[in-house]
Design a protein around this motif. Structure first.
Motif, short mmCIF file in Angstrom:
data_model
loop_
_atom_site.label_atom_id
_atom_site.label_comp_id
_atom_site.label_asym_id
_atom_site.label_seq_id
_atom_site.Cartn_x
_atom_site.Cartn_y
_atom_site.Cartn_z
N MET A 124 -25.43 17.77 19.28
CA MET A 124 -24.28 18.06 18.43
C MET A 124 -24.06 19.56 18.44
SD MET A 124 -23.16 15.16 17.09
CE MET A 124 -22.27 15.56 15.57
N LYS A 125 -22.80 19.96 18.36
CA LYS A 125 -22.47 21.36 18.20
C LYS A 125 -22.53 21.73 16.72
CE LYS A 125 -19.75 22.83 22.18
NZ LYS A 125 -18.47 23.40 22.62
N ALA A 126 -23.21 22.82 16.42
CA ALA A 126 -23.16 23.41 15.09
C ALA A 126 -22.12 24.51 15.12
CB ALA A 126 -24.52 23.95 14.70
N LEU A 127 -20.99 24.28 14.47
CA LEU A 127 -19.86 25.20 14.52
C LEU A 127 -19.76 25.96 13.20
CD1 LEU A 127 -17.27 22.79 16.16
CD2 LEU A 127 -18.71 24.50 17.28
N TYR A 128 -19.47 27.22 13.30
CA TYR A 128 -19.34 28.09 12.13
C TYR A 128 -18.25 27.56 11.20
CZ TYR A 128 -17.98 32.26 9.46
OH TYR A 128 -17.65 33.14 8.47
N ALA A 129 -18.57 27.47 9.90
CA ALA A 129 -17.60 26.99 8.93
C ALA A 129 -17.20 28.06 7.92
CB ALA A 129 -18.16 25.78 8.18
N ALA A 130 -18.13 28.90 7.51
CA ALA A 130 -17.85 29.95 6.52
C ALA A 130 -19.11 30.78 6.33
CB ALA A 130 -17.40 29.35 5.19
N ASN A 131 -18.96 31.89 5.61
CA ASN A 131 -20.13 32.65 5.17
C ASN A 131 -19.95 33.05 3.72
OD1 ASN A 131 -19.23 35.61 4.91
ND2 ASN A 131 -18.50 35.11 6.97
N ASN A 132 -21.00 33.60 3.15
CA ASN A 132 -20.99 33.91 1.71
C ASN A 132 -20.36 35.26 1.36
OD1 ASN A 132 -23.03 35.41 2.85
ND2 ASN A 132 -24.51 35.06 1.21
N GLY A 133 -19.77 35.92 2.33
CA GLY A 133 -19.07 37.16 2.04
C GLY A 133 -19.96 38.35 1.79
N ARG A 134 -21.25 38.21 2.01
CA ARG A 134 -22.18 39.32 1.83
C ARG A 134 -22.31 40.11 3.14
NH1 ARG A 134 -23.37 39.96 -3.66
NH2 ARG A 134 -23.18 37.88 -4.62
N PRO A 135 -22.66 41.40 3.06
CA PRO A 135 -22.78 42.19 4.29
C PRO A 135 -23.94 41.73 5.14
CG PRO A 135 -23.59 43.43 2.40
CD PRO A 135 -22.94 42.19 1.85
N PHE A 136 -23.76 41.84 6.45
CA PHE A 136 -24.85 41.54 7.38
C PHE A 136 -25.82 42.71 7.41
CE2 PHE A 136 -26.81 42.04 11.51
CZ PHE A 136 -27.39 40.80 11.71
N VAL A 137 -27.10 42.44 7.28
CA VAL A 137 -28.14 43.47 7.36
C VAL A 137 -29.15 43.04 8.42
CG1 VAL A 137 -29.97 44.70 6.14
CG2 VAL A 137 -27.85 44.10 4.94
N GLY A 138 -29.25 43.81 9.50
CA GLY A 138 -30.24 43.50 10.53
C GLY A 138 -31.66 43.74 10.02
N VAL A 139 -32.59 42.96 10.53
CA VAL A 139 -33.98 43.08 10.08
C VAL A 139 -34.84 43.89 11.04
CG1 VAL A 139 -33.81 40.91 8.83
CG2 VAL A 139 -34.70 40.91 11.17
N ALA A 140 -34.32 44.27 12.19
CA ALA A 140 -35.14 44.96 13.19
C ALA A 140 -35.68 46.28 12.67
CB ALA A 140 -34.33 45.18 14.47
N ASN A 141 -34.82 47.09 12.03
CA ASN A 141 -35.29 48.39 11.54
C ASN A 141 -36.39 48.23 10.51
OD1 ASN A 141 -33.56 49.85 13.19
ND2 ASN A 141 -31.97 50.03 11.64
N ALA A 142 -36.22 47.28 9.60
CA ALA A 142 -37.25 47.07 8.57
C ALA A 142 -38.56 46.63 9.19
CB ALA A 142 -36.76 46.03 7.56
N MET A 143 -38.50 45.80 10.22
CA MET A 143 -39.73 45.35 10.86
C MET A 143 -40.42 46.49 11.60
SD MET A 143 -38.63 41.52 12.13
CE MET A 143 -40.31 40.99 12.47
N ARG A 144 -39.65 47.39 12.20
CA ARG A 144 -40.24 48.56 12.85
C ARG A 144 -40.87 49.49 11.82
NH1 ARG A 144 -35.66 48.36 16.79
NH2 ARG A 144 -34.40 49.39 15.22
#
Length: 363
Positions: free
Chosen positions: A202-222
């Protein structure tokens, strides 16, 4: 006999008296009148910088090594997404006299386009359409619910609940169940394919998001020493999250408050459709910031100096703007779609290159 003294004339005596009373340094009779001041001048405006020179395509870095026929064919399949009359006209010309060989394609592109450099430098990243295992019911390994769009998530209503609050809700409407770290990456990529234990897809297709900013986790993990400075690729992050599944991985994933919701549809085997409403050609489509760039525009990417270990040294190619993403901000910023599956995912996770962009504009 008295000595004779010289008698000064009265006019000369008066002059000496006035000179004795004058301020030192001033001529007799007081200071001279002040010189008139020049009229104030209006501040000068800085010169307007000259517009960047348009280049012939042959001047682009890497143009000689491009697969011109593949570049033309990918653009030809998607050029109906163009929003400007000039690009639509170029698309119509391609339909009338469609090149069949590399030299023909190169000649067509060079005759119909020129390159306009965009200012400054930016960043190139990449994304892909993942294929992940899923289950119809929850178990210890497949414990993360694929959630549909909530009924109370209304368009234009402002930010919705954050990731932590959403994950605490009972998953009574779960569409499927996934490994937590793979659902996290599915939400970052925006769409993908789910394979179930019975072999169905089955395809999982984008339906919506919660309107919050995207924050990458790579910097925090480094910064926390969880990954080396040049080793925070997408695959390295996923492997760490899988190896630390539970509270430690949950803490890292919750640093990103953005949460995506999905809908399921039968897998038709076709590429995912981008925000422009056009299927994405692998390696030839980019996500852009629509505040600066328009869907259907054509660009030349000149990206090098990778920041992550194991990356390809450079990406130089012709692409079309067909998608967008929450982390794609700015004029010189692009996210390159690389295709479907694990190989595309491994490559996409290592792309973080210094980017120069050229807009290809119709002549």
């Amino acid at each position: 006999m008295r000595p004779v003294r010289a008698v000064l004339p009265a006019a000369l005596l008066a002059g000496l008296i006035l000179a004795a009373c004058a301020t030192p340094g001033e001529p007799p009779g007081g200071p001279p009148p002040a010189a008139p001041r020049p009229p104030p001048q209006a501040p000068t405006e800085p010169p307007t910088p000259a517009p960047p020179r348009r280049l012939a395509l042959a001047e682009l870095p890497g143009w000689e090594a491009e697969d011109h026929l593949a570049a033309f064919q990918a653009w030809r399949r998607t050029c109906h997404a163009a929003r400007t009359d000039a690009l639509r006209a170029a698309c119509a010309r391609a339909a009338i006299r469609e090149p069949r060989t590399g030299p023909e394609a190169r000649a067509f592109l060079e005759a119909n386009f020129e390159a306009l450099p965009l200012p400054a430098e930016g960043v190139l990243t990449a994304y892909f359409a993942p294929v992940y295992e899923a289950r119809r019911t929850r178990d210890a390994e497949f414990s993360a619910p694929v959630r549909p769009r909530p009924a109370d998530l209304l368009p234009g209503a402002g930010p919705y609940a954050e990731r932590t609050e959403i994950e605490a809700r009972p998953p009574t409407d779960a569409l499927a169940w996934m490994r937590p770290e793979e659902l996290f990456f599915l939400q970052i990529q925006g769409s993908g394919v789910l394979t179930f234990e019975d072999g169905s897809r089955m395809k999982a297709l984008y339906a919506a998001n919660n309107g919050r900013p995207f924050v990458g986790v790579a910097n925090a993990m480094r910064e926390r020493g969880l990954l080396p400075p040049d080793g925070a690729s997408g695959e390295a992050i996923r492997l760490w999250l899988a190896a630390n599944r539970g509270p430690a991985a949950d803490e890292i994933m919750r640093l990103n408050p953005r949460y995506a919701f999905f809908r399921l549809a039968p897998d038709d085997g076709k590429p995912p459709v981008g925000a422009a409403g056009v299927p994405l050609p692998a390696g030839r489509a980019i996500a852009v910031d629509p505040a600066f760039n328009t869907y259907g525009e054509v660009f030349w990417l000149d990206a090098e100096a990778p920041l992550l270990a194991g990356a390809f040294p450079a990406y130089r190619r012709m692409v079309t703007a067909l998608d967008t993403g929450g982390a794609i901000k700015g004029q010189v910023r692009a996210d390159l779609y690389l295709g479907e599956g694990p190989a595309a995912g491994a490559e996409a996770g290592r792309v973080r290159h210094v980017l120069r962009m050229y807009r290809l504009v119709p002549r």
